[in-house]
Design an enzyme around this catalytic site. Structure first.
Site, PDB file in Angstrom:
ATOM      1  N   ASP A  58     -50.164 -18.245  21.464  1.00 48.05           N
ATOM      2  CA  ASP A  58     -50.139 -17.414  21.421  1.00 48.05           C
ATOM      3  C   ASP A  58     -50.252 -15.350  22.164  1.00 48.05           C
ATOM      4  OD1 ASP A  58     -47.335 -17.074  21.130  1.00 48.05           O
ATOM      5  OD2 ASP A  58     -46.441 -16.160  23.163  1.00 48.05           O
ATOM      6  N   ASP A  72     -48.483 -22.271  15.472  1.00 48.81           N
ATOM      7  CA  ASP A  72     -47.979 -21.053  16.050  1.00 48.81           C
ATOM      8  C   ASP A  72     -46.293 -21.419  16.347  1.00 48.81           C
ATOM      9  OD1 ASP A  72     -47.386 -18.387  15.826  1.00 48.81           O
ATOM     10  OD2 ASP A  72     -47.672 -17.996  17.993  1.00 48.81           O
ATOM     11  N   ASP A 122     -52.425 -14.140  16.391  1.00 46.82           N
ATOM     12  CA  ASP A 122     -52.713 -15.763  16.955  1.00 46.82           C
ATOM     13  C   ASP A 122     -54.684 -15.937  16.373  1.00 46.82           C
ATOM     14  OD1 ASP A 122     -50.418 -16.850  16.319  1.00 46.82           O
ATOM     15  OD2 ASP A 122     -49.814 -16.570  18.531  1.00 46.82           O
TER      16      ASP A 122
END
Length: 779
Positions: free
Chosen positions: A522, A326, A526
């Site tokens: 995080d 990410d 996600d």
């Protein structure tokens, strides 16, 4: 991140049960078998042969009982453990009267079991310490009274007192004096940190300074430390595929050993040879080398602030070839930071930042917090605002130093001066947010803010490729432009932007079809992707509940380079585990062949096997040690230099802003004000920047050279120092040539402006390279 720290006393026993602890029988068995073998040896030396045989036989019999118990336990778990070979060998030595060989096997069995138990105890030390560390009470202040209460009674907004040496019981914010904290339990970093009033503190850290007050921002069920405790309960190596591989080895090694012993007996007609084969085929601690290596890897990772749910996750991480990341909060810091400050003509950038931060002290907005943090980093003295109000759609308004000010958005319909229009264009190009400062309804400056790339991200990705990661892909819900910019800087193989959580899951599944895949994230968005990956890694220091619960691995410190540490540890632990198991098997097979041909009598074979088993388990314990090749070791003096020059970089941001502002002034016209701005830049270069660069060249770079492999490693950065000095001299020469009455000639104007813009560009690149390549080496 899901947090909670409810650990009643009656539940602690269940918590400790999750951590492998050695049964007490192993050291007792080792003491008895050692005593029996030693007593028999002494008796044999003094000529009492019958007494010697009796001692050795008793030592053999004593070992048979626990060995049978271990075999039955293995059978109950669904597999025939290799301890069955030990039982057959012990029984065989008793049957043919080879009592010395039996005593040696008994000692080997006890030694191996004790060594393996010690390894488990050592490897699980950090996990057990984590559980023991969990606080169960808090000291709550009500008025002037301070009372100790159960942790379950602590509510949000309670005022707590944390004394010296005490564990912070719940998440909260410092209220009174600054707090000096030891965060090593959560982060693995040995250095203490200081948290100023208003800053957040996580539960589980230790107060390393004086007493301070804490305003609780979470209950026990919602605090940081609980997730770490829950993960520690689940940590173990029994489910790692490499351990199951060891069980598969046993599935064919056991019948092979029995068949070899039977064949040796059949061909030679000697039962002693069959017993000798079984003796050297007794690898009871041998195949335990794999779980020892895996658990050792788990322990090593936990010391660095990486909590891994189980050995299976560690083993899979060691086989991973694709890494999906990410962007926000993983590759970037996840919070905005002041990128630059632009001031209107007649104003200084430092004054703009100081006034904006003074007003924003009272604002809870994330951009306001970033502005205040930037001002504190530059050690600007803030004023106390009055009559502060905040419009969620516009910003904060108040009175600072007797003047009415606003920090936030500009009215879109208002007329913008030329300098403000250029700032708008720059923000669009840089993908930055703008916080405008207006004084008496007139814009006087702006702070550009952006979520910056983590300084340790480039080095981390290079280390991951070295560790065996072949494909690096960014998955983000952000716009394509900033995502591609970061991907280009980091050298990623692919970038996919504007993804929904469902899109991320689809991307993860596609990558999983190609190779073992790791997903790092995080945020709440996600969590589905983390669960879909072979290994999910959550940035747990500031991550969401959902992402941490869905992950197999949680990084408890806000450093992405811990991911590279975890992959390196996983690769090394898996390699050592396989090496230990296969190496021991090969040596045992060679000894079995020698025994079948009568070259190894049972007693000698027992001694040989003892050496093999101890050697392989000691080899497995190498997974506990640091791989110094993966992370350079800094001397304390070098680390201090890094921190010093990193702090100076923060102080020099004003110089960078002044260089660019002077170039912009020259673009508006080469008048006296522009020359004054250039003169101020020259003063800053002479008094601040050039001494900093000289000190780096002659102090920091020589100290880093041994760590980085020699002086050539810093040669490129030294060339940048030379270019910075050249441009500074060029600017000084233009000022000396400028006519005080007529100003700059057209030719001078173009070259001076190019020199200033060039210097600004070189400085930004140089600072970034130093922060990524050098400053990221230190915690």
């Amino acid at each position: 991140m899901k947090r909670g720290i409810s650990v009643p006393r009656k539940q602690l026993h269940r918590l400790f049960a999750a951590v492998p602890l050695p049964p007490k029988i192993e050291p007792v068995l080792l003491a008895v078998t050692t005593a029996a073998l030693s007593a028999g040896g002494i008796a044999w030396l003094v000529g009492a042969r019958d007494l010697a045989e009796l001692c050795w036989g008793l030592g053999t019999v004593v070992a048979v009982v626990p060995a049978v118990g271990w075999v039955l336990a293995a059978l109950r778990s669904g597999h025939a453990g290799v301890d069955l070979i030990a039982v057959l060998a012990l029984g065989g030595t008793l049957a043919v009267g080879e009592y010395l060989a039996g005593a040696l096997i008994a000692l080997m069995l006890a030694t191996g079991r004790t060594l393996e138990a010690a390894a488990q105890r050592r490897a699980s030390h950090d996990l057990r310490a984590l559980l023991e560390h969990a606080p169960r009470t808090a000291r709550r202040r009500t008025g002037t009274e301070v009372r100790t209460v159960p942790l379950a009674e602590v509510a949000v907004d309670d005022l707590l007192v944390v004394g010296p040496g005490e564990v912070v019981p719940v998440d909260g914010r410092v209220v009174s004096a600054p707090a000096v904290l030891d965060e090593s339990v959560l982060t693995g970093e040995p250095l203490t940190v200081e948290r100023a009033p208003g800053q957040s503190v996580r539960s589980g850290v230790v107060n390393a300074g004086g007493a301070f007050e804490l305003r609780a921002s979470a209950t026990e069920q919602d605090s940081t430390y609980a997730e770490i405790v829950r993960l520690a309960r689940q940590a173990g190596a029994e489910s790692a595929p490499v351990v199951r591989l060891a069980d598969r080895y046993a599935a064919w090694f056991l019948p092979l050993s029995v068949a070899a012993a039977g064949l040796a007996w059949l061909i030679s007609g000697s039962a002693v040879r069959a017993v000798a084969v079984l003796v050297v085929a007794t690898p009871c601690p041998l195949l335990l080398a794999a779980p020892v290596a895996i658990v050792s890897g788990l322990s090593r990772a936990s010391r660095l602030g990486v909590v891994i749910r189980d050995g299976g996750a560690l083993e899979n991480l060691g086989r991973a070839r694709t890494l999906l990341l990410d962007k926000t909060g993983t590759l970037t810091t996840g919070r905005p930071r002041a990128l630059d400050v632009t001031a209107a003509p007649g104003w200084k950038p430092a004054d703009v930042l100081r006034l904006a931060a003074s007003l924003d002290q009272y604002s809870p907005h994330v951009l306001a917090q970033a502005i205040v943090e930037a001002a504190r980093e530059r050690k600007l003295e803030l004023s106390v605002p009055t009559d502060v109000s905040e419009d969620p759609g516009r910003g904060a308004t108040g009175t600072v130093e007797g003047r009415r000010m606003t920090v936030g958005r500009l009215d879109a319909r208002a007329e913008r001066p030329a300098w403000a229009r250029s700032v708008d264009n720059r923000a669009l190009l840089d993908g930055a947010a703008l916080a405008w400062l207006t004084v008496d309804d007139r814009p006087v400056g702006t702070v550009l803010l952006r979520d910056p790339l983590r300084h340790d991200a480039p080095r981390t990705l290079r280390r991951l490729r070295t560790a065996g990661i072949e494909r690096l892909v960014m998955l983000t819900g952000d716009r394509p432009e900033p995502a591609r910019e970061i991907a280009a800087v980091l050298g990623l193989d692919d970038v996919r932007a504007e993804l929904t959580p469902a899109d991320k899951v689809t991307a993860v599944r596609t990558e999983r079809d190609r190779a073992v895949t790791v997903m790092v994230g995080d945020g709440v968005n996600d969590a589905p992707a983390l669960a879909a990956a072979d290994i999910g890694v959550a940035m747990g220091a500031r991550g969401s509940t959902a992402s941490s619960e869905a992950a197999d691995i949680v990084l408890t410190t806000d450093r992405v380079d811990r991911l590279a540490d975890a992959v390196g540890i996983a690769v090394r632990a898996r390699r050592i585990a396989v090496q230990s198991a296969l190496g021991g098997m090969v040596m045992s097979l060679a000894a079995m062949v020698a025994a079948a041909f009568g070259l190894l009598p049972p007693a000698v074979g027992a001694l040989l096997q003892e050496g093999i088993d101890v050697a392989v388990i000691l080899n497995a314990l190498r997974a506990l040690h640091v791989d110094h090749a993966a992370r350079p070791t800094l001397q304390p003096a070098t680390e201090a230099l890094i921190h010093r020059f990193a702090a100076e970089h923060d102080d020099l941001r004003d110089v960078l802003e002044a260089v660019r502002a002077a170039a912009d002034r020259l673009s508006d016209g080469p008048g006296p004000q522009a020359l004054t701005a250039v003169g101020e830049v020259q003063r800053l270069l002479t008094e601040q920047l050039l001494p900093h660069e000289y000190a780096e060249e002659h102090q920091l770079y020589p100290a880093l050279a041994p760590v980085l492999g020699g002086p050539e490693a810093t040669a490129t950065m030294s060339r940048a120092h030379a270019e910075i000095e050249r441009l500074a001299r060029r600017i000084a020469t233009h000022l000396a040539l400028a006519d005080t009455d007529e100003g700059l000639s057209p030719a001078q104007l173009d070259d001076l402006r190019a020199s200033l813009y060039g210097l600004h560009t070189v400085l930004r690149l140089h600072f970034t390279q130093e922060e990524e390549n050098y400053f990221s080496l230190a915690p």
